[in-house]
Write a protein that holds these residues in place. Structure first.
Motif, PDB file in Angstrom:
ATOM      1  N   ASN A 148      -1.751 -15.347  -3.135  1.00 15.18           N
ATOM      2  CA  ASN A 148      -1.599 -15.604  -1.703  1.00 15.18           C
ATOM      3  C   ASN A 148      -0.825 -14.485  -1.011  1.00 15.18           C
ATOM      4  O   ASN A 148      -1.146 -14.118   0.123  1.00 15.18           O
ATOM      5  N   TYR A 149       0.190 -13.945  -1.684  1.00 19.50           N
ATOM      6  CA  TYR A 149       0.922 -12.809  -1.116  1.00 19.50           C
ATOM      7  C   TYR A 149      -0.013 -11.610  -0.947  1.00 19.50           C
ATOM      8  O   TYR A 149       0.030 -10.921   0.071  1.00 19.50           O
ATOM      9  N   ALA A 150      -0.852 -11.360  -1.930  1.00 17.77           N
ATOM     10  CA  ALA A 150      -1.775 -10.218  -1.853  1.00 17.77           C
ATOM     11  C   ALA A 150      -2.767 -10.408  -0.705  1.00 17.77           C
ATOM     12  O   ALA A 150      -3.044  -9.466   0.050  1.00 17.77           O
ATOM     13  N   VAL A 151      -3.299 -11.607  -0.542  1.00 17.40           N
ATOM     14  CA  VAL A 151      -4.236 -11.889   0.543  1.00 17.40           C
ATOM     15  C   VAL A 151      -3.541 -11.719   1.892  1.00 17.40           C
ATOM     16  O   VAL A 151      -4.081 -11.090   2.808  1.00 17.40           O
ATOM     17  N   LYS A 152      -2.345 -12.268   2.017  1.00 18.76           N
ATOM     18  CA  LYS A 152      -1.611 -12.157   3.271  1.00 18.76           C
ATOM     19  C   LYS A 152      -1.306 -10.695   3.599  1.00 18.76           C
ATOM     20  O   LYS A 152      -1.373 -10.280   4.755  1.00 18.76           O
ATOM     21  N   ALA A 153      -0.985  -9.900   2.595  1.00 18.76           N
ATOM     22  CA  ALA A 153      -0.710  -8.479   2.804  1.00 18.76           C
ATOM     23  C   ALA A 153      -1.966  -7.777   3.324  1.00 18.76           C
ATOM     24  O   ALA A 153      -1.888  -6.969   4.250  1.00 18.76           O
ATOM     25  N   ARG A 154      -3.122  -8.091   2.742  1.00 19.41           N
ATOM     26  CA  ARG A 154      -4.376  -7.480   3.193  1.00 19.41           C
ATOM     27  C   ARG A 154      -4.716  -7.909   4.617  1.00 19.41           C
ATOM     28  O   ARG A 154      -5.158  -7.112   5.432  1.00 19.41           O
ATOM     29  N   GLU A 155      -4.522  -9.199   4.926  1.00 21.47           N
ATOM     30  CA  GLU A 155      -4.881  -9.724   6.244  1.00 21.47           C
ATOM     31  C   GLU A 155      -3.972  -9.198   7.344  1.00 21.47           C
ATOM     32  O   GLU A 155      -4.433  -8.908   8.443  1.00 21.47           O
ATOM     33  N   THR A 156      -2.669  -9.102   7.077  1.00 21.82           N
ATOM     34  CA  THR A 156      -1.710  -8.727   8.123  1.00 21.82           C
ATOM     35  C   THR A 156      -1.355  -7.254   8.114  1.00 21.82           C
ATOM     36  O   THR A 156      -0.886  -6.725   9.108  1.00 21.82           O
ATOM     37  N   LYS A 169       9.783   3.279   1.292  1.00 26.50           N
ATOM     38  CA  LYS A 169      10.822   2.357   1.748  1.00 26.50           C
ATOM     39  C   LYS A 169      10.169   1.343   2.679  1.00 26.50           C
ATOM     40  O   LYS A 169       9.087   1.575   3.229  1.00 26.50           O
ATOM     41  N   SER A 170      10.841   0.225   2.843  1.00 26.74           N
ATOM     42  CA  SER A 170      10.348  -0.828   3.721  1.00 26.74           C
ATOM     43  C   SER A 170      10.899  -0.584   5.126  1.00 26.74           C
ATOM     44  O   SER A 170      12.073  -0.274   5.293  1.00 26.74           O
ATOM     45  N   GLU A 171      10.032  -0.738   6.126  1.00 27.92           N
ATOM     46  CA  GLU A 171      10.445  -0.516   7.512  1.00 27.92           C
ATOM     47  C   GLU A 171       9.852  -1.617   8.379  1.00 27.92           C
ATOM     48  O   GLU A 171       8.682  -1.972   8.230  1.00 27.92           O
ATOM     49  N   ARG A 172      10.655  -2.201   9.291  1.00 31.22           N
ATOM     50  CA  ARG A 172      10.186  -3.254  10.197  1.00 31.22           C
ATOM     51  C   ARG A 172       9.458  -2.617  11.376  1.00 31.22           C
ATOM     52  O   ARG A 172       9.973  -1.696  12.007  1.00 31.22           O
ATOM     53  N   VAL A 173       8.238  -3.095  11.674  1.00 30.67           N
ATOM     54  CA  VAL A 173       7.427  -2.559  12.770  1.00 30.67           C
ATOM     55  C   VAL A 173       6.682  -3.700  13.465  1.00 30.67           C
ATOM     56  O   VAL A 173       6.594  -4.813  12.944  1.00 30.67           O
ATOM     57  N   PHE A 174       6.124  -3.394  14.641  1.00 31.87           N
ATOM     58  CA  PHE A 174       5.252  -4.331  15.344  1.00 31.87           C
ATOM     59  C   PHE A 174       3.809  -3.909  15.117  1.00 31.87           C
ATOM     60  O   PHE A 174       3.454  -2.750  15.274  1.00 31.87           O
ATOM     61  N   VAL A 175       2.965  -4.875  14.713  1.00 29.71           N
ATOM     62  CA  VAL A 175       1.537  -4.636  14.549  1.00 29.71           C
ATOM     63  C   VAL A 175       0.822  -5.791  15.246  1.00 29.71           C
ATOM     64  O   VAL A 175       1.049  -6.958  14.906  1.00 29.71           O
ATOM     65  N   ASP A 176      -0.027  -5.465  16.220  1.00 25.42           N
ATOM     66  CA  ASP A 176      -0.758  -6.481  16.989  1.00 25.42           C
ATOM     67  C   ASP A 176       0.177  -7.561  17.542  1.00 25.42           C
ATOM     68  O   ASP A 176      -0.124  -8.756  17.491  1.00 25.42           O
ATOM     69  N   LYS A 178       2.960  -8.621  16.368  1.00 25.97           N
ATOM     70  CA  LYS A 178       3.728  -9.346  15.348  1.00 25.97           C
ATOM     71  C   LYS A 178       4.643  -8.366  14.635  1.00 25.97           C
ATOM     72  O   LYS A 178       4.262  -7.231  14.352  1.00 25.97           O
ATOM     73  N   LYS A 179       5.855  -8.832  14.320  1.00 26.16           N
ATOM     74  CA  LYS A 179       6.815  -7.985  13.636  1.00 26.16           C
ATOM     75  C   LYS A 179       6.771  -8.275  12.138  1.00 26.16           C
ATOM     76  O   LYS A 179       6.725  -9.429  11.723  1.00 26.16           O
ATOM     77  N   GLY A 180       6.778  -7.207  11.356  1.00 21.51           N
ATOM     78  CA  GLY A 180       6.756  -7.369   9.915  1.00 21.51           C
ATOM     79  C   GLY A 180       7.168  -6.073   9.237  1.00 21.51           C
ATOM     80  O   GLY A 180       7.488  -5.077   9.897  1.00 21.51           O
ATOM     81  N   SER A 181       7.179  -6.075   7.933  1.00 25.43           N
ATOM     82  CA  SER A 181       7.573  -4.903   7.160  1.00 25.43           C
ATOM     83  C   SER A 181       6.339  -4.183   6.635  1.00 25.43           C
ATOM     84  O   SER A 181       5.351  -4.802   6.257  1.00 25.43           O
ATOM     85  N   VAL A 182       6.450  -2.854   6.642  1.00 24.00           N
ATOM     86  CA  VAL A 182       5.411  -2.030   6.037  1.00 24.00           C
ATOM     87  C   VAL A 182       6.101  -1.006   5.139  1.00 24.00           C
ATOM     88  O   VAL A 182       7.291  -0.723   5.314  1.00 24.00           O
ATOM     89  N   LEU A 183       5.371  -0.485   4.192  1.00 26.76           N
ATOM     90  CA  LEU A 183       5.916   0.562   3.325  1.00 26.76           C
ATOM     91  C   LEU A 183       5.571   1.925   3.924  1.00 26.76           C
ATOM     92  O   LEU A 183       4.416   2.173   4.284  1.00 26.76           O
ATOM     93  N   VAL A 184       6.591   2.765   4.020  1.00 21.16           N
ATOM     94  CA  VAL A 184       6.394   4.111   4.565  1.00 21.16           C
ATOM     95  C   VAL A 184       6.962   5.106   3.577  1.00 21.16           C
ATOM     96  O   VAL A 184       7.887   4.797   2.817  1.00 21.16           O
ATOM     97  N   PRO A 185       6.423   6.349   3.570  1.00 25.31           N
ATOM     98  CA  PRO A 185       6.951   7.360   2.661  1.00 25.31           C
ATOM     99  C   PRO A 185       8.449   7.617   2.910  1.00 25.31           C
ATOM    100  O   PRO A 185       8.929   7.539   4.034  1.00 25.31           O
ATOM    101  N   ASP A 186       9.156   7.842   1.823  1.00 24.48           N
ATOM    102  CA  ASP A 186      10.605   8.096   1.899  1.00 24.48           C
ATOM    103  C   ASP A 186      10.906   9.288   1.013  1.00 24.48           C
ATOM    104  O   ASP A 186      10.608   9.288  -0.172  1.00 24.48           O
ATOM    105  N   GLU A 187      11.483  10.334   1.641  1.00 26.33           N
ATOM    106  CA  GLU A 187      11.808  11.522   0.858  1.00 26.33           C
ATOM    107  C   GLU A 187      12.929  11.229  -0.088  1.00 26.33           C
ATOM    108  O   GLU A 187      13.177  11.826  -1.058  1.00 26.33           O
TER     109      GLU A 187
END
Length: 187
Positions: A148-156, A169-176, A178-187
């Motif tokens: 269910n986590y994998a499906v939710k990750a794909r959907e959102t 690293k994890s970063e909080r952003v707005f997508v459509d 909605k606020k949530g976390s996404v993974l972004v490159p981290d040096e």
């Protein structure tokens, strides 16, 4: 008369009151086990061992369970009464190991729902079968949650938690909206 006590072991995995309706309440388990003791093992002293918010996936992380086992080793307990065997354990290997250890100390495990008593050969056989089903159910639930986590990750598009891989690293952003976390490159 035996001066050993009867242990009543009650457990639920989630201590959150909102989720209590989805698990056996502590009070309901206690009530059922006490009624059983008064009916089937009358005039015997009993002690409640209450474990709230503890999974039965292993024994080591259940301090009340470990105390009860210690009391059994020390010769204080004659029987352990549970509402259902899955309250006692959901890891087949550890649960059967605990039952076998208790047998050495002449401590019987009794389930009020399944009407199983480990002091009998048929009871010991049924315990093995039921613990196998309990472990299978625990593993099935864990797999469903993971899926269910994998499906939710794909959907959102949002990161759902867990291990963050090296270089991200994890970063909080707005997508459509909605606020949530996404993974972004981290040096």
């Amino acid at each position: 008369m035996d001066n050993k006590i009867i242990a009543i072991y009650v457990r639920r995995s989630v201590s959150d009151e909102k989720k209590e309706k989805h698990s056996f309440s502590i009070k309901a388990q206690q009530s059922d086990c006490i009624a059983f003791c008064e009916r089937e093992l009358p005039n015997r002293e009993y002690k409640l061992y209450v474990e709230d918010g503890k999974s039965a996936k292993d024994n080591a992380h259940r301090p009340v369970f470990m105390q009860m086992m210690s009391d059994a080793r020390d010769g204080f307990i004659s029987h352990i009464v549970v509402k259902k065997l899955d309250r006692f354990g959901r890891n087949t290997y550890e649960a059967i190991g605990a039952v076998n250890e208790l047998e050495k100390y002449d401590v019987a495990v009794i389930s009020t729902t399944e009407q199983i008593d480990t002091s009998t050969p048929a009871g010991r056989l049924m315990v093995t079968i039921i613990f196998g089903f309990a472990q299978s159910e625990r593993e099935t639930i864990a797999n469903r949650v993971k899926e269910n986590y994998a499906v939710k990750a794909r959907e959102t598009g949002f990161y759902q938690g867990g291990k963050i891989y090296f270089g991200y690293k994890s970063e909080r952003v707005f997508v459509d909206g909605k606020k949530g976390s996404v993974l972004v490159p981290d040096e």
